[in-house]
Design an enzyme around this catalytic site. Structure first.
Site, PDB file in Angstrom:
ATOM      1  N   VAL A  17       2.100  -5.837   2.912  1.00  0.00           N
ATOM      2  CA  VAL A  17       2.840  -6.970   2.574  1.00  0.00           C
ATOM      3  C   VAL A  17       3.369  -7.070   1.402  1.00  0.00           C
ATOM      4  O   VAL A  17       3.886  -8.670   0.833  1.00  0.00           O
ATOM      5  CB  VAL A  17       1.526  -8.010   2.805  1.00  0.00           C
ATOM      6  CG1 VAL A  17       0.228  -7.167   3.997  1.00  0.00           C
ATOM      7  CG2 VAL A  17       0.017  -7.647   1.735  1.00  0.00           C
ATOM      8  N   GLY A  18       3.719  -6.395   0.123  1.00  0.00           N
ATOM      9  CA  GLY A  18       4.114  -7.098  -1.015  1.00  0.00           C
ATOM     10  C   GLY A  18       3.312  -7.217  -2.033  1.00  0.00           C
ATOM     11  O   GLY A  18       4.027  -7.728  -3.421  1.00  0.00           O
ATOM     12  N   LYS A  19       2.333  -6.331  -2.211  1.00  0.00           N
ATOM     13  CA  LYS A  19       1.743  -6.330  -3.136  1.00  0.00           C
ATOM     14  C   LYS A  19       2.492  -5.923  -4.879  1.00  0.00           C
ATOM     15  O   LYS A  19       2.053  -6.241  -5.989  1.00  0.00           O
ATOM     16  CB  LYS A  19       0.306  -5.479  -3.432  1.00  0.00           C
ATOM     17  CG  LYS A  19      -0.722  -6.503  -2.326  1.00  0.00           C
ATOM     18  CD  LYS A  19      -1.720  -5.555  -2.078  1.00  0.00           C
ATOM     19  CE  LYS A  19      -1.384  -3.533  -2.295  1.00  0.00           C
ATOM     20  NZ  LYS A  19      -1.296  -3.377  -1.129  1.00  0.00           N
ATOM     21  N   THR A  20       3.267  -5.310  -4.214  1.00  0.00           N
ATOM     22  CA  THR A  20       4.009  -4.281  -5.434  1.00  0.00           C
ATOM     23  C   THR A  20       4.819  -5.073  -5.738  1.00  0.00           C
ATOM     24  O   THR A  20       4.621  -5.426  -7.114  1.00  0.00           O
ATOM     25  CB  THR A  20       4.614  -2.830  -4.997  1.00  0.00           C
ATOM     26  OG1 THR A  20       3.543  -2.282  -4.416  1.00  0.00           O
ATOM     27  CG2 THR A  20       5.788  -2.171  -6.251  1.00  0.00           C
ATOM     28  N   LYS A  41      -1.252   0.971 -11.652  1.00  0.00           N
ATOM     29  CA  LYS A  41      -1.763   0.937  -9.987  1.00  0.00           C
ATOM     30  C   LYS A  41      -2.695   1.858 -10.660  1.00  0.00           C
ATOM     31  O   LYS A  41      -2.372   3.156 -10.377  1.00  0.00           O
ATOM     32  CB  LYS A  41      -0.306   1.610  -9.401  1.00  0.00           C
ATOM     33  CG  LYS A  41      -1.166   2.113  -7.427  1.00  0.00           C
ATOM     34  CD  LYS A  41      -0.890   0.790  -6.857  1.00  0.00           C
ATOM     35  CE  LYS A  41      -0.518   1.910  -5.577  1.00  0.00           C
ATOM     36  NZ  LYS A  41      -0.610   0.230  -4.540  1.00  0.00           N
ATOM     37  N   ASP A  58       5.060   3.315  -7.195  1.00  0.00           N
ATOM     38  CA  ASP A  58       4.549   1.436  -7.104  1.00  0.00           C
ATOM     39  C   ASP A  58       5.061   1.460  -9.074  1.00  0.00           C
ATOM     40  O   ASP A  58       5.608   0.876  -9.597  1.00  0.00           O
ATOM     41  CB  ASP A  58       3.530   0.738  -7.044  1.00  0.00           C
ATOM     42  CG  ASP A  58       3.584   1.138  -5.162  1.00  0.00           C
ATOM     43  OD1 ASP A  58       4.413   1.225  -4.915  1.00  0.00           O
ATOM     44  OD2 ASP A  58       2.384   0.439  -5.107  1.00  0.00           O
ATOM     45  N   GLY A 120      -4.235  -3.074  -6.206  1.00  0.00           N
ATOM     46  CA  GLY A 120      -5.154  -1.861  -5.754  1.00  0.00           C
ATOM     47  C   GLY A 120      -4.530  -0.970  -4.680  1.00  0.00           C
ATOM     48  O   GLY A 120      -3.019  -1.330  -4.563  1.00  0.00           O
ATOM     49  N   ALA A 121      -5.592  -0.288  -3.400  1.00  0.00           N
ATOM     50  CA  ALA A 121      -4.481   0.347  -2.771  1.00  0.00           C
ATOM     51  C   ALA A 121      -5.040  -0.181  -1.004  1.00  0.00           C
ATOM     52  O   ALA A 121      -6.110  -0.284  -0.526  1.00  0.00           O
ATOM     53  CB  ALA A 121      -4.787   1.666  -3.155  1.00  0.00           C
ATOM     54  N   LEU A 213      13.906 -11.056  -0.594  1.00  0.00           N
ATOM     55  CA  LEU A 213      14.467 -10.751  -1.379  1.00  0.00           C
ATOM     56  C   LEU A 213      15.270  -9.427  -0.694  1.00  0.00           C
ATOM     57  O   LEU A 213      14.777  -8.107  -0.652  1.00  0.00           O
ATOM     58  CB  LEU A 213      14.420 -10.410  -2.416  1.00  0.00           C
ATOM     59  CG  LEU A 213      12.925 -11.099  -2.864  1.00  0.00           C
ATOM     60  CD1 LEU A 213      12.334 -11.183  -4.608  1.00  0.00           C
ATOM     61  CD2 LEU A 213      13.955 -12.259  -3.490  1.00  0.00           C
TER      62      LEU A 213
END
Length: 247
Positions: A17-20, A41, A58, A120-121, A213
């Protein structure tokens, strides 16, 4: 130590979903404004082998996007090649993730910096070492408020509301939600309504909507336009009112 005033735990409604991207972007914006911010991470699956070394992509992306000086080993503790749930990836690699080491790694980083973002993961229910040590358990051990990253499109109402409800059932504070438009060039009526309904159903602040982006890619190490987009579209300064960013 009041860790809640030192950092945030970034989780997602799902994997991919784009956490990184959000983690790296927030870290970079704070650093740009003179704050000693860092992103870590603790556990990375789907790591890649480059020049004979196992690289946690990440954490490597954080370094590029936020211009972090720390070596990779200070940004990531465990890394595994299989792109699977951490507990299974570790098992297939003949290793075991030790909860005490993960918690200590995070706490040490929190102590050393003004602001730490811990990614998180996957989502909150993902097992890190097994059913008794999940992503949610780590966030709870660290006493950190959550930033939830979610999609804008179809299915996000259910995923996001359930994520927030589960977090609250564990007495985890949810500081806000960042929506990631991912491949959507523009938000239509459905996406706009999704965000409004989620805010009403969760009572959690919407921190912003990160636009699509096209020149940002974690695997390719492309960061063009990320910090500018986060600074313009996410209420980043509200996340650390105790800090005094430079104008």
């Amino acid at each position: 130590m009041d860790y809640a005033r030192k950092g945030y735990f970034i989780t997602g409604t799902d994997t991919g979903v784009g956490k990184t991207v959000v983690t790296a972007g927030l870290t970079g914006v704070f650093r740009h404004h003179g704050i000693d911010a860092v992103a870590i991470k603790p556990v990375q699956t789907g790591a890649v082998i480059k020049n004979g070394k196992l690289i946690p992509e990440d954490a490597f992306f954080y370094r590029l996007a936020a211009d972090l000086p720390q070596p990779i080993d200070q940004l990531n503790l465990y890394r595994f090649v299989p792109a699977l749930s951490p507990h299974l990836a570790a098992k297939l690699c003949g290793e075991k993730i030790e909860p005490e080491k993960v918690v200590a790694f995070c706490r040490q980083t929190l102590l050393c910096h003004q602001l730490t973002f811990i990614e998180g993961a996957g989502g909150l229910c993902v097992p890190l070492s097994g059913p008794n040590f999940t992503v949610a358990d780590l966030a709870r051990e660290l006493s950190l408020p959550l930033i939830v990253v979610a999609r804008t499109g179809l299915g996000t109402i259910n995923h996001t509301v359930l994520t927030v409800a589960y977090a609250k059932s564990l007495e985890l504070e949810v500081a806000g939600i960042v929506f990631n438009a991912l491949g959507q060039q523009q938000l239509g009526p459905a996406e706009s309504d999704n965000l409004e309904i989620i805010a009403q159903m969760t009572g959690v602040p919407i921190l912003g909507i990160l636009p699509h982006l096209s020149r940002v890619n974690v695997e390719g190490g492309a960061v063009e336009g990320l910090l500018e987009a986060v600074e313009e579209s996410v209420s980043w300064s509200q996340l650390a009112p105790w800090l005094k960013p430079k104008a």
